[in-house]
Design an enzyme around this catalytic site. Structure first.
Site, PDB file in Angstrom:
ATOM      1  CB  SER A  22      -1.447   0.365   0.954  1.00  0.00           C
ATOM      2  OG  SER A  22      -1.595  -1.434   1.357  1.00  0.00           O
ATOM      3  CE  LYS A  72      -8.116  -6.243   6.361  1.00  0.00           C
ATOM      4  NZ  LYS A  72      -8.818  -6.432   5.019  1.00  0.00           N
ATOM      5  CG  ASN A  93     -10.432  -1.661   4.594  1.00  0.00           C
ATOM      6  OD1 ASN A  93     -11.583  -0.787   4.415  1.00  0.00           O
ATOM      7  ND2 ASN A  93      -9.676  -1.711   3.395  1.00  0.00           N
ATOM      8  CG  ASP A 109     -10.919  -5.121   3.019  1.00  0.00           C
ATOM      9  OD1 ASP A 109      -9.834  -4.569   2.306  1.00  0.00           O
ATOM     10  OD2 ASP A 109     -10.816  -5.554   3.980  1.00  0.00           O
TER      11      ASP A 109
END
Ligand code: ATR
Length: 266
Positions: A22, A72, A93, A109
Protein backbone atom coordinates in the site's frame (compact mmCIF):
# COMPACT_ATOMS: atom_id res chain seq x y z
CA UNK A 1 4.87 18.77 -4.11
CA UNK A 2 7.53 18.46 -1.45
CA UNK A 3 6.57 16.81 1.83
CA UNK A 4 7.27 19.43 4.51
CA UNK A 5 6.40 20.14 8.13
CA UNK A 6 2.77 20.82 7.23
CA UNK A 7 2.21 17.33 5.83
CA UNK A 8 -0.73 15.17 6.82
CA UNK A 9 0.21 11.71 7.99
CA UNK A 10 -1.54 8.56 6.77
CA UNK A 11 -0.55 4.97 7.44
CA UNK A 12 -1.23 1.31 7.05
CA UNK A 13 -1.46 -0.35 10.42
CA UNK A 14 -0.92 -4.08 10.85
CA UNK A 15 1.35 -6.77 12.24
CA UNK A 16 3.46 -7.80 10.42
CA UNK A 17 3.56 -4.91 7.94
CA UNK A 18 6.88 -5.32 6.10
CA UNK A 19 5.32 -6.86 3.00
CA UNK A 20 2.56 -4.29 2.53
CA UNK A 21 2.39 -2.81 -0.97
CA UNK A 22 0.00 0.00 0.00
CA UNK A 23 2.71 2.63 0.75
CA UNK A 24 4.01 2.26 -2.80
CA UNK A 25 0.83 3.39 -4.54
CA UNK A 26 -0.65 5.63 -1.83
CA UNK A 27 2.49 7.78 -1.73
CA UNK A 28 2.56 7.86 -5.54
CA UNK A 29 -1.05 9.06 -5.53
CA UNK A 30 -0.29 11.86 -3.04
CA UNK A 31 2.70 12.92 -5.11
CA UNK A 32 0.83 12.76 -8.41
CA UNK A 33 -1.96 14.98 -7.05
CA UNK A 34 0.51 17.38 -5.44
CA UNK A 35 -0.75 16.75 -1.90
CA UNK A 36 1.40 17.54 1.10
CA UNK A 37 0.88 14.13 2.67
CA UNK A 38 2.79 11.00 3.57
CA UNK A 39 1.72 7.33 3.92
CA UNK A 40 3.76 5.20 6.30
CA UNK A 41 3.76 1.49 7.17
CA UNK A 42 3.26 1.14 10.94
CA UNK A 43 3.72 -2.16 12.74
CA UNK A 44 1.58 -1.84 15.87
CA UNK A 45 2.03 -4.19 18.83
CA UNK A 46 -0.67 -6.87 18.91
CA UNK A 47 -1.04 -6.80 22.72
CA UNK A 48 -1.41 -3.03 23.05
CA UNK A 49 -3.01 -2.16 19.70
CA UNK A 50 -5.88 -0.11 21.16
CA UNK A 51 -3.76 2.12 23.40
CA UNK A 52 -1.13 2.58 20.68
CA UNK A 53 -3.74 3.60 18.10
CA UNK A 54 -5.39 5.93 20.65
CA UNK A 55 -1.99 7.59 21.06
CA UNK A 56 -1.55 7.87 17.31
CA UNK A 57 -4.98 9.48 17.00
CA UNK A 58 -3.76 12.25 19.32
CA UNK A 59 -1.02 13.20 16.86
CA UNK A 60 -2.53 16.35 15.42
CA UNK A 61 -1.44 15.88 11.80
CA UNK A 62 -2.43 12.18 11.78
CA UNK A 63 -5.40 12.09 9.39
CA UNK A 64 -6.20 8.43 8.77
CA UNK A 65 -5.04 4.90 8.13
CA UNK A 66 -5.74 1.58 6.54
CA UNK A 67 -6.02 -1.41 8.83
CA UNK A 68 -4.85 -4.87 7.98
CA UNK A 69 -4.38 -8.25 9.69
CA UNK A 70 -4.98 -8.68 12.63
CA UNK A 71 -6.63 -5.34 13.48
CA UNK A 72 -9.64 -4.99 11.15
CA UNK A 73 -12.12 -6.23 13.76
CA UNK A 74 -10.44 -4.80 16.85
CA UNK A 75 -10.50 -1.26 15.45
CA UNK A 76 -14.31 -1.18 15.69
CA UNK A 77 -14.07 -0.43 19.41
CA UNK A 78 -12.31 2.86 18.61
CA UNK A 79 -14.75 4.21 16.03
CA UNK A 80 -17.12 7.12 16.73
CA UNK A 81 -19.01 6.51 13.47
CA UNK A 82 -19.21 3.19 11.62
CA UNK A 83 -20.41 2.99 8.03
CA UNK A 84 -23.31 0.71 7.21
CA UNK A 85 -20.92 -1.70 5.45
CA UNK A 86 -18.64 -1.87 8.50
CA UNK A 87 -21.66 -2.77 10.65
CA UNK A 88 -22.74 -5.50 8.24
CA UNK A 89 -19.31 -6.97 7.44
CA UNK A 90 -18.01 -6.60 10.98
CA UNK A 91 -14.61 -5.19 10.07
CA UNK A 92 -13.03 -1.96 8.87
CA UNK A 93 -9.97 -1.37 6.72
CA UNK A 94 -10.16 2.43 6.54
CA UNK A 95 -10.05 4.98 9.34
CA UNK A 96 -10.55 8.68 8.78
CA UNK A 97 -9.93 11.27 11.48
CA UNK A 98 -11.99 14.35 10.74
CA UNK A 99 -10.60 17.84 11.46
CA UNK A 100 -12.83 17.82 14.58
CA UNK A 101 -11.14 14.61 15.74
CA UNK A 102 -14.04 12.24 15.07
CA UNK A 103 -12.98 8.70 14.11
CA UNK A 104 -14.92 7.41 11.11
CA UNK A 105 -14.58 3.77 10.04
CA UNK A 106 -15.21 2.39 6.57
CA UNK A 107 -14.80 -0.90 4.74
CA UNK A 108 -13.49 -0.64 1.17
CA UNK A 109 -12.42 -4.30 0.79
CA UNK A 110 -15.84 -5.35 -0.45
CA UNK A 111 -15.85 -2.62 -3.10
CA UNK A 112 -12.26 -3.33 -4.16
CA UNK A 113 -13.21 -6.96 -4.65
CA UNK A 114 -16.48 -6.18 -6.44
CA UNK A 115 -14.86 -3.72 -8.87
CA UNK A 116 -12.20 -6.20 -9.92
CA UNK A 117 -14.47 -9.25 -9.95
CA UNK A 118 -16.99 -7.35 -12.11
CA UNK A 119 -14.25 -6.83 -14.72
CA UNK A 120 -14.21 -10.63 -15.11
CA UNK A 121 -17.97 -11.25 -15.07
CA UNK A 122 -21.22 -9.52 -14.16
CA UNK A 123 -22.07 -11.08 -10.78
CA UNK A 124 -25.83 -10.66 -11.19
CA UNK A 125 -27.56 -14.05 -11.13
CA UNK A 126 -24.25 -15.98 -11.16
CA UNK A 127 -23.66 -19.04 -8.98
CA UNK A 128 -20.56 -18.32 -6.91
CA UNK A 129 -18.70 -20.62 -4.52
CA UNK A 130 -16.78 -18.75 -1.81
CA UNK A 131 -14.02 -20.68 -0.03
CA UNK A 132 -13.32 -19.57 3.54
CA UNK A 133 -15.36 -17.88 6.25
CA UNK A 134 -13.01 -15.33 7.79
CA UNK A 135 -13.06 -11.54 7.62
CA UNK A 136 -12.21 -11.41 3.90
CA UNK A 137 -14.95 -13.94 3.12
CA UNK A 138 -17.48 -11.70 4.89
CA UNK A 139 -16.50 -8.72 2.69
CA UNK A 140 -16.62 -10.90 -0.45
CA UNK A 141 -20.00 -12.45 0.38
CA UNK A 142 -21.42 -9.02 1.22
CA UNK A 143 -20.22 -7.68 -2.16
CA UNK A 144 -21.53 -10.65 -4.16
CA UNK A 145 -24.93 -10.57 -2.47
CA UNK A 146 -25.21 -6.85 -3.00
CA UNK A 147 -24.44 -7.35 -6.70
CA UNK A 148 -27.16 -10.00 -7.03
CA UNK A 149 -25.05 -13.19 -7.18
CA UNK A 150 -26.23 -16.53 -5.76
CA UNK A 151 -23.66 -17.48 -3.15
CA UNK A 152 -22.53 -20.75 -1.52
CA UNK A 153 -19.90 -20.78 1.24
CA UNK A 154 -17.54 -23.59 2.07
CA UNK A 155 -15.12 -23.52 5.01
CA UNK A 156 -12.68 -26.00 6.55
CA UNK A 157 -14.44 -25.43 9.88
CA UNK A 158 -18.11 -25.91 8.90
CA UNK A 159 -19.59 -24.10 11.92
CA UNK A 160 -18.00 -20.85 10.69
CA UNK A 161 -19.46 -21.35 7.23
CA UNK A 162 -22.91 -21.88 8.77
CA UNK A 163 -22.57 -18.69 10.84
CA UNK A 164 -21.51 -16.61 7.82
CA UNK A 165 -24.27 -18.12 5.67
CA UNK A 166 -26.94 -17.30 8.23
CA UNK A 167 -25.59 -13.73 8.75
CA UNK A 168 -25.79 -12.96 5.04
CA UNK A 169 -28.66 -15.21 3.94
CA UNK A 170 -26.57 -17.42 1.64
CA UNK A 171 -26.16 -21.21 1.28
CA UNK A 172 -23.54 -23.59 2.69
CA UNK A 173 -21.57 -25.94 0.43
CA UNK A 174 -20.57 -29.33 1.88
CA UNK A 175 -17.36 -29.58 -0.10
CA UNK A 176 -15.07 -27.26 -2.09
CA UNK A 177 -16.15 -28.62 -5.47
CA UNK A 178 -16.19 -26.03 -8.28
CA UNK A 179 -18.31 -28.07 -10.70
CA UNK A 180 -21.56 -26.37 -11.64
CA UNK A 181 -20.53 -22.92 -10.42
CA UNK A 182 -19.99 -19.87 -12.65
CA UNK A 183 -17.26 -18.62 -10.34
CA UNK A 184 -15.08 -19.68 -7.42
CA UNK A 185 -13.50 -17.20 -5.00
CA UNK A 186 -10.73 -18.26 -2.64
CA UNK A 187 -10.55 -16.07 0.48
CA UNK A 188 -8.38 -18.44 2.53
CA UNK A 189 -4.64 -18.01 2.88
CA UNK A 190 -4.03 -21.32 1.08
CA UNK A 191 -1.62 -20.75 -1.80
CA UNK A 192 0.48 -18.11 -0.07
CA UNK A 193 3.06 -20.70 0.94
CA UNK A 194 4.35 -23.03 -1.79
CA UNK A 195 4.03 -26.06 0.53
CA UNK A 196 0.25 -25.54 1.07
CA UNK A 197 -1.73 -28.58 -0.11
CA UNK A 198 -4.43 -27.58 -2.64
CA UNK A 199 -7.90 -26.71 -1.31
CA UNK A 200 -9.49 -29.06 -3.84
CA UNK A 201 -8.61 -30.98 -6.99
CA UNK A 202 -7.79 -28.10 -9.34
CA UNK A 203 -8.29 -30.36 -12.38
CA UNK A 204 -12.05 -30.04 -11.71
CA UNK A 205 -11.97 -26.40 -12.88
CA UNK A 206 -13.90 -25.96 -16.11
CA UNK A 207 -13.08 -23.71 -19.10
CA UNK A 208 -15.04 -20.46 -18.98
CA UNK A 209 -15.37 -20.46 -15.20
CA UNK A 210 -14.17 -17.43 -13.27
CA UNK A 211 -11.61 -18.19 -10.59
CA UNK A 212 -10.63 -15.41 -8.21
CA UNK A 213 -7.98 -15.67 -5.52
CA UNK A 214 -7.73 -12.79 -3.05
CA UNK A 215 -4.09 -13.70 -2.38
CA UNK A 216 -2.00 -11.20 -4.30
CA UNK A 217 0.88 -13.27 -5.49
CA UNK A 218 0.82 -15.94 -8.20
CA UNK A 219 -0.94 -18.96 -6.70
CA UNK A 220 -1.17 -22.57 -7.89
CA UNK A 221 -4.97 -22.15 -8.02
CA UNK A 222 -4.79 -19.21 -10.45
CA UNK A 223 -2.05 -20.77 -12.56
CA UNK A 224 -3.89 -24.09 -12.87
CA UNK A 225 -7.22 -22.35 -13.58
CA UNK A 226 -5.62 -20.35 -16.41
CA UNK A 227 -4.14 -23.53 -17.88
CA UNK A 228 -7.63 -25.02 -17.89
CA UNK A 229 -9.16 -22.12 -19.79
CA UNK A 230 -10.78 -20.34 -16.85
CA UNK A 231 -10.70 -16.56 -16.44
CA UNK A 232 -8.50 -16.39 -13.36
CA UNK A 233 -7.07 -13.46 -11.42
CA UNK A 234 -5.31 -12.89 -8.12
CA UNK A 235 -6.17 -10.11 -5.67
CA UNK A 236 -3.54 -7.51 -6.60
CA UNK A 237 -6.05 -5.27 -8.35
CA UNK A 238 -8.48 -5.71 -5.44
CA UNK A 239 -5.70 -4.34 -3.22
CA UNK A 240 -5.31 -1.34 -5.51
CA UNK A 241 -9.05 -0.71 -5.80
CA UNK A 242 -9.66 -0.88 -2.04
CA UNK A 243 -6.77 1.56 -1.58
CA UNK A 244 -8.17 3.91 -4.21
CA UNK A 245 -11.50 3.95 -2.36
CA UNK A 246 -9.69 4.72 0.91
CA UNK A 247 -7.80 7.53 -0.82
CA UNK A 248 -11.07 9.01 -2.05
CA UNK A 249 -12.56 8.86 1.46
CA UNK A 250 -9.53 10.70 2.90
CA UNK A 251 -9.02 13.31 0.20
CA UNK A 252 -12.24 13.54 -1.81
CA UNK A 253 -10.02 13.24 -4.91
CA UNK A 254 -9.75 10.67 -7.68
CA UNK A 255 -6.21 9.22 -7.95
CA UNK A 256 -4.73 8.18 -11.35
CA UNK A 257 -5.72 4.51 -11.14
CA UNK A 258 -4.09 3.41 -14.43
CA UNK A 259 -0.73 4.85 -13.44
CA UNK A 260 -0.93 3.32 -9.98
CA UNK A 261 -1.76 -0.07 -11.46
CA UNK A 262 1.33 0.10 -13.69
CA UNK A 263 3.45 0.92 -10.68
CA UNK A 264 2.00 -1.90 -8.58
CA UNK A 265 2.46 -4.51 -11.32
CA UNK A 266 6.18 -3.78 -11.36
P1 ATR B 1 -9.00 -13.21 6.76
O1 ATR B 1 -9.33 -11.99 7.57
O2 ATR B 1 -7.86 -13.00 5.82
O3 ATR B 1 -10.19 -13.79 6.10
P2 ATR B 1 -9.18 -15.16 8.87
O4 ATR B 1 -10.35 -14.43 9.41
O5 ATR B 1 -8.13 -15.63 9.81
O6 ATR B 1 -8.42 -14.28 7.79
O7 ATR B 1 -9.74 -16.40 8.01
C1 ATR B 1 -8.90 -17.32 7.43
C2 ATR B 1 -9.71 -18.30 6.59
O8 ATR B 1 -8.80 -19.16 5.90
C3 ATR B 1 -10.65 -19.19 7.38
O9 ATR B 1 -11.78 -19.47 6.60
C4 ATR B 1 -9.79 -20.44 7.57
O10 ATR B 1 -10.52 -21.63 7.80
P3 ATR B 1 -10.93 -22.07 9.31
O11 ATR B 1 -12.11 -21.24 9.68
O12 ATR B 1 -11.24 -23.51 9.21
O13 ATR B 1 -9.71 -21.81 10.16
C5 ATR B 1 -9.12 -20.52 6.23
N1 ATR B 1 -7.90 -21.32 6.21
C6 ATR B 1 -6.67 -21.00 6.70
N2 ATR B 1 -5.80 -21.98 6.47
C7 ATR B 1 -6.48 -22.97 5.81
C8 ATR B 1 -6.14 -24.27 5.30
N3 ATR B 1 -4.89 -24.75 5.40
N4 ATR B 1 -7.11 -24.98 4.67
C9 ATR B 1 -8.36 -24.50 4.56
N5 ATR B 1 -8.75 -23.30 5.02
C10 ATR B 1 -7.83 -22.54 5.65
Amino acid sequence: MRVDGGALLYAVVGNPIKHSLSPVFQNAAFERLGLNALYAPLELPVETFEETLRGLLKVSNFAGCNLTVPFKERVLALGDRLSEEVEKIGSANTLKKTPEGTVELYNTDWLGFLKHFSELTDPKGKKVLVLGAGGTARAVVYALKRAGARVWVWNRTPSKARKLASDFGVAVADRPDPRGFDAVVNTTSVGMRPQDPPLFDYSLIEPGQVVYDVVYEKTPLVEEAKRRGARAENGLKMLLYQGVESFKIWTGLEPPVGELWKLLKE
